[in-house]
Design a protein around this motif. Structure first.
Motif, short mmCIF file in Angstrom:
data_model
loop_
_atom_site.label_atom_id
_atom_site.label_comp_id
_atom_site.label_asym_id
_atom_site.label_seq_id
_atom_site.Cartn_x
_atom_site.Cartn_y
_atom_site.Cartn_z
N PHE A 21 0.83 -1.20 0.00
CA PHE A 21 0.00 0.00 0.00
C PHE A 21 0.87 1.25 0.00
CE2 PHE A 21 -1.69 3.43 2.65
CZ PHE A 21 -2.81 3.79 1.91
N ASP A 22 1.94 1.22 0.80
CA ASP A 22 2.86 2.35 0.86
C ASP A 22 3.47 2.62 -0.51
OD1 ASP A 22 3.87 4.33 2.48
OD2 ASP A 22 5.63 3.19 3.09
N PHE A 23 3.80 1.54 -1.22
CA PHE A 23 4.36 1.67 -2.56
C PHE A 23 3.33 2.31 -3.50
CE2 PHE A 23 5.20 0.17 -6.85
CZ PHE A 23 6.55 0.41 -6.99
N THR A 24 2.07 1.82 -3.46
CA THR A 24 1.03 2.41 -4.31
C THR A 24 0.77 3.85 -3.92
OG1 THR A 24 -0.89 1.74 -2.96
CG2 THR A 24 -0.08 0.16 -4.59
N ASN A 25 0.90 4.15 -2.63
CA ASN A 25 0.77 5.53 -2.17
C ASN A 25 1.83 6.40 -2.82
OD1 ASN A 25 1.02 7.96 -0.56
ND2 ASN A 25 -0.14 6.94 1.04
N GLY A 26 3.05 5.85 -2.92
CA GLY A 26 4.14 6.60 -3.53
C GLY A 26 3.88 6.91 -4.99
N PHE A 27 3.51 5.88 -5.80
CA PHE A 27 3.31 6.19 -7.21
C PHE A 27 1.98 6.90 -7.45
CE2 PHE A 27 1.45 1.78 -7.70
CZ PHE A 27 0.25 2.12 -8.30
N HIS A 28 1.02 6.71 -6.54
CA HIS A 28 -0.27 7.39 -6.67
C HIS A 28 -0.11 8.87 -6.32
CE1 HIS A 28 -4.44 8.54 -5.61
NE2 HIS A 28 -4.80 7.54 -6.38
N ASP A 29 0.69 9.15 -5.30
CA ASP A 29 0.81 10.52 -4.78
C ASP A 29 2.11 11.21 -5.15
OD1 ASP A 29 -1.59 9.93 -3.68
OD2 ASP A 29 -1.01 10.20 -1.60
N ALA A 30 2.96 10.54 -5.95
CA ALA A 30 4.20 11.19 -6.38
C ALA A 30 3.91 12.52 -7.04
CB ALA A 30 4.97 10.27 -7.33
N THR A 105 -7.44 -1.07 -3.33
CA THR A 105 -8.38 -1.16 -4.46
C THR A 105 -8.80 0.23 -4.93
OG1 THR A 105 -9.23 -3.29 -3.67
CG2 THR A 105 -10.63 -2.05 -5.20
N TRP A 106 -9.15 1.11 -3.99
CA TRP A 106 -9.56 2.46 -4.37
C TRP A 106 -8.40 3.24 -4.95
CZ3 TRP A 106 -13.78 4.63 -5.72
CH2 TRP A 106 -13.90 6.03 -5.77
N ASN A 107 -7.20 3.06 -4.40
CA ASN A 107 -6.02 3.71 -4.97
C ASN A 107 -5.84 3.35 -6.44
OD1 ASN A 107 -5.10 5.26 -2.88
ND2 ASN A 107 -3.26 4.07 -2.48
N LEU A 108 -5.98 2.06 -6.74
CA LEU A 108 -5.77 1.60 -8.11
C LEU A 108 -6.87 2.10 -9.05
CD1 LEU A 108 -4.57 -2.07 -7.42
CD2 LEU A 108 -3.18 -0.08 -8.11
N VAL A 109 -8.10 2.14 -8.56
CA VAL A 109 -9.21 2.62 -9.39
C VAL A 109 -9.00 4.09 -9.75
CG1 VAL A 109 -11.68 3.19 -9.38
CG2 VAL A 109 -10.92 0.95 -8.57
N ALA A 236 9.52 4.06 5.00
CA ALA A 236 10.20 5.13 4.27
C ALA A 236 10.71 4.64 2.92
CB ALA A 236 11.37 5.67 5.11
N LEU A 237 11.31 3.46 2.91
CA LEU A 237 11.86 2.93 1.66
C LEU A 237 10.76 2.54 0.68
CD1 LEU A 237 14.80 0.74 3.03
CD2 LEU A 237 14.92 2.99 1.94
N ALA A 238 9.64 2.01 1.20
CA ALA A 238 8.54 1.59 0.32
C ALA A 238 7.91 2.78 -0.38
CB ALA A 238 7.49 0.81 1.12
N ILE A 239 7.63 3.84 0.36
CA ILE A 239 7.00 5.01 -0.27
C ILE A 239 7.97 5.69 -1.22
CG2 ILE A 239 7.58 6.79 1.45
CD1 ILE A 239 4.68 7.79 1.17
N SER A 240 9.25 5.64 -0.86
CA SER A 240 10.26 6.23 -1.74
C SER A 240 10.36 5.46 -3.05
CB SER A 240 11.62 6.23 -1.03
OG SER A 240 12.63 6.72 -1.88
N ALA A 241 10.32 4.13 -2.98
CA ALA A 241 10.36 3.31 -4.19
C ALA A 241 9.14 3.56 -5.07
CB ALA A 241 10.45 1.83 -3.82
N GLY A 242 7.98 3.68 -4.43
CA GLY A 242 6.77 3.97 -5.20
C GLY A 242 6.82 5.33 -5.86
N THR A 243 7.36 6.31 -5.14
CA THR A 243 7.50 7.64 -5.71
C THR A 243 8.42 7.62 -6.93
OG1 THR A 243 7.07 8.76 -3.61
CG2 THR A 243 8.31 9.99 -5.25
N TYR A 244 9.52 6.89 -6.81
CA TYR A 244 10.46 6.83 -7.92
C TYR A 244 9.84 6.14 -9.14
CZ TYR A 244 14.67 6.12 -10.65
OH TYR A 244 15.58 6.14 -11.67
N ALA A 245 8.93 5.18 -8.87
CA ALA A 245 8.25 4.51 -9.98
C ALA A 245 7.38 5.49 -10.76
CB ALA A 245 7.40 3.35 -9.45
N GLY A 246 6.90 6.54 -10.08
CA GLY A 246 6.20 7.62 -10.78
C GLY A 246 4.70 7.42 -10.87
N GLY A 247 4.01 8.52 -11.00
CA GLY A 247 2.55 8.50 -11.14
C GLY A 247 2.15 9.40 -12.29
#
Length: 347
Positions: A21-30, A105-109, A236-247
């Motif tokens: 979820f933290d990862f999806t938060n990162g790419f969702h909210d990057a 689920t809502w993040n992905l939608v 911290a690392l999970a959200i950072s990785a998600g952010t780097y993946a981009g949104g």
């Protein structure tokens, strides 16, 4: 009675999914941190993502007050912390697991449709929905004071302060040459984007810390109110990785579909939004939405041109996603809990 190993497996599963979820938060909210800087060409997309990822890590390690609000203020974790029966601990972990599924689920939608909804409110809605389905205590007073009230206040404050700040900046710069001034604001946006990314890490990574804290307490693997260091680092690392993946989908919405931004407007929007994130994290201890804050600030600076400069149709779509986030994530989580609760895993 289920073997105690099942509790350990569920704690590990919840931890892994929470970090997911933290990862999806990162790419969702990057996009929250860097969309304005990229759209004004203050930063290239890749440099912006690298900067945001680094600042997310730093921000995630700067506090735990929001994590504590999530960890003990949404559902009654004491019910599971004091339980001797492993069945009760299993149910507590299933509640958390279902809440995460509803939020993801809502993040992905909303990511699929390019709508900047709130990962924070999706998580809170998911936990509340699964808690209701399980008939445990949901702390509605905390949700009202630390979630719903900030959900209403922070966008209004963001819009108003951004509007007034932009008026002041325009007045101060009215006699300056446009292109040299915009060049300076473009440099300044590097700092404001970093401030925004720091606030994103400070707010959003802590929410995942709070969820893992609930899982550890429910499983009987943690008994005090501190957040373990490994939880902080992992979040911290999970959200950072998600952010780097981009949104990229949401980045286009924030950067161009609400209003065409120049560096001055982008700088003011990011500065105001980040200040609100710091205030609510350190003073109010409220898990506010970085999405709501930056979006309302963008609308505020845009309205200084003229009200018609803001694309209110897109703003209406975003508002609809905001309103639907908590109930939609809650209903999804409640359904998920009901299904998981029927599995033959209890003694």
């Amino acid at each position: 009675m289920p073997p105690i190993d099942l509790v350990l497996v569920l704690v590990a599963l919840v931890t892994v999914i929470a970090l997911g979820f933290d990862f999806t938060n990162g790419f969702h909210d990057a996009a929250n941190a860097i969309a304005t800087s990229v759209s004004t060409r203050a930063l290239t997309p890749r440099r912006a993502l690298i900067m945001a990822a680094i600042m997310n890590v730093i921000g995630a390690l700067l506090g735990t007050e929001v994590a504590k609000t999530i960890g003990s203020g949404i559902i009654d974790v004491d019910t599971f912390a004091m339980a001797e029966d492993p069945n009760i601990r299993v149910m507590g972990l299933i509640i958390v697991l279902a809440g995460l599924v509803g939020a993801i689920t809502w993040n992905l939608v909303t990511w699929w449709f390019g709508l900047p909804s709130s990962s924070s409110h999706a998580l809170i809605g998911g936990l509340a929905g699964s808690g209701l389905a399980a008939s445990i205590t949901v702390h509605w007073d905390t949700i009202a004071s630390h979630v719903l009230l900030p959900m209403i206040v922070s966008p209004l404050v963001g819009f108003t302060i951004a509007y007034l700040s932009m008026v002041a900046v325009l007045a101060a710069c009215r006699n300056l040459s446009y292109h040299p001034t915009m060049r300076k604001f473009r440099y300044a946006q590097t700092i404001s984007a970093a401030m925004m990314a720091l606030g994103h890490g400070l707010q959003d990574a802590q929410k995942t810390m709070g969820v893992i804290y609930i899982a550890l307490v429910a499983g009987g693997y943690h008994s005090d109110e501190t957040i373990p260091l490994w939880v902080k680092v992992a979040a911290a690392l999970a959200i950072s990785a998600g952010t780097y993946a981009g949104g990229w989908r949401i980045m286009r919405t924030l950067g161009r579909k609400i209003i065409e931004l120049d560096p001055a407007h982008g700088f003011v929007a990011e500065t105001v939004a980040s200040a609100i994130l710091y205030f609510t994290a350190y003073v109010w201890h409220a898990p506010i939405s970085t999405t709501h804050t930056i979006t309302s600030a963008i609308m505020g600076v845009g309205a200084t041109r003229r009200l018609s400069a803001v694309r209110w149709g897109m703003a209406g779509n975003i508002l609809f996603a905001w309103i639907m986030t908590i109930p939609a994530a809650g209903v999804t989580a409640a359904i998920c809990f009901t299904v998981l609760h029927q599995l033959p895993i209890y003694g």
